[in-house]
Design an enzyme around this catalytic site. Sequence first.
Site, PDB file in Angstrom:
ATOM      1  CB  SER A   1      -0.978   0.000   1.173  1.00 44.03           C
ATOM      2  OG  SER A   1      -0.323   0.215   2.397  1.00 44.03           O
TER       3      SER A   1
ATOM      4  NE  ARG B   1      20.471 -10.938   7.945  1.00 42.01           N
ATOM      5  CZ  ARG B   1      19.144 -11.048   8.075  1.00 42.01           C
ATOM      6  NH1 ARG B   1      18.354 -10.593   7.124  1.00 42.01           N
ATOM      7  NH2 ARG B   1      18.618 -11.611   9.132  1.00 42.01           N
TER       8      ARG B   1
ATOM      9  CG  ASN C   1      12.491   1.266   6.757  1.00 41.10           C
ATOM     10  OD1 ASN C   1      11.800   0.549   6.045  1.00 41.10           O
ATOM     11  ND2 ASN C   1      12.530   1.143   8.076  1.00 41.10           N
TER      12      ASN C   1
ATOM     13  CG  HIS D   1       9.626   1.371  11.937  1.00 40.45           C
ATOM     14  ND1 HIS D   1       9.829   0.014  11.807  1.00 40.45           N
ATOM     15  CD2 HIS D   1       9.311   1.582  13.239  1.00 40.45           C
ATOM     16  CE1 HIS D   1       9.657  -0.569  12.976  1.00 40.45           C
ATOM     17  NE2 HIS D   1       9.340   0.356  13.862  1.00 40.45           N
TER      18      HIS D   1
ATOM     19  CG  ASP E   1      21.968   3.470  10.596  1.00 35.76           C
ATOM     20  OD1 ASP E   1      21.232   2.473  10.786  1.00 35.76           O
ATOM     21  OD2 ASP E   1      22.242   4.288  11.500  1.00 35.76           O
TER      22      ASP E   1
HETATM   23  C1  GAR Z   1       3.765  -0.763   6.808  1.00 38.67           C
HETATM   24  O1  GAR Z   1       3.011  -0.517   7.967  1.00 38.67           O
HETATM   25  C2  GAR Z   1       5.233  -0.467   7.051  1.00 38.67           C
HETATM   26  O2  GAR Z   1       5.441   0.668   7.852  1.00 38.67           O
HETATM   27  C3  GAR Z   1       5.661  -1.717   7.763  1.00 38.67           C
HETATM   28  O3  GAR Z   1       5.024  -2.756   7.064  1.00 38.67           O
HETATM   29  C4  GAR Z   1       3.812  -2.258   6.504  1.00 38.67           C
HETATM   30  C5  GAR Z   1       3.833  -2.525   5.021  1.00 38.67           C
HETATM   31  O4  GAR Z   1       2.591  -2.183   4.443  1.00 38.67           O
HETATM   32  N1  GAR Z   1       7.076  -1.864   7.747  1.00 38.67           N
HETATM   33  C6  GAR Z   1       7.750  -2.421   8.749  1.00 38.67           C
HETATM   34  O5  GAR Z   1       7.236  -2.854   9.748  1.00 38.67           O
HETATM   35  C7  GAR Z   1       9.244  -2.468   8.538  1.00 38.67           C
HETATM   36  N2  GAR Z   1       9.889  -2.915   9.739  1.00 38.67           N
HETATM   37  P1  GAR Z   1       2.453  -2.064   2.869  1.00 38.67           P
HETATM   38  O6  GAR Z   1       3.069  -3.332   2.264  1.00 38.67           O
HETATM   39  O7  GAR Z   1       0.986  -2.010   2.623  1.00 38.67           O
HETATM   40  O8  GAR Z   1       3.165  -0.829   2.412  1.00 38.67           O
END
Ligand code: GAR
Length: 210
Positions: free
Chosen positions: A13, A65, A107, A109, A141
Amino acid sequence: TLDLGVLISGRGSNLQAILDAIAAGKLDARVRLVISNRPGAPGLRRAEEAGAPTAVISHKDHPDRASFDAALVTALQQAGVTWVVLAGFMRIVTSVLLDAFPGRVINIHPSLLPAFPGVSAQGQALAHGVRITGCTVHLVDAGTDTGPILAQAAVPVLPDDTEERLSARILAREHELLVHVLSAIAAEKFAVRPSATPSGPSRVELVGVP
Ligand code: GAR
């Protein structure tokens, strides 16, 4: 015009928010490549519908990785990507990716970092009983969710919230925040300031983004 590579693992999304902002003329960018580490990620379909190139690079096809990241870098560079967006990408990235795009990996978060890094940030917020949480866009980072913060938005935790309802409330703000930050980057309205303390993180200031 920003040449974006967007890394996803699932729903996509936040990727959709980027694609919609570009289509609406609100973001001066092109999505050069969308990479998912999961073959069935629904976000891949979103990219295809918007005409953005896609690739599946599974971490399971790589022994470690570093070799997974090397495959990401090759694909991103071949696509002409200059900025990389981690948009729900649930893998820890290494210096192999970061060194290929220095200071150019961001990123999103779902918490007000440095609170609640890692997985299930919304569940962590509920478990701790905080009244306010939110979302953060930061430069990546070598740590997990530790890089210089670009922008944040606050979201209230309501009485009787479930993780699902809280996550949805945060997600709506994520979509806005990510597009705001990318717009500022596209307009080169940002500056990296040296750290206030020798061991502290450098600070990045975006002009016109709270
Ligand atoms: C979002 O809430 C994003 O912030 C989170 O995963 C979801 C992805 O939603 N990311 C993390 O938790 C990263 N650690 P999306 O696939 O619908 O964009």
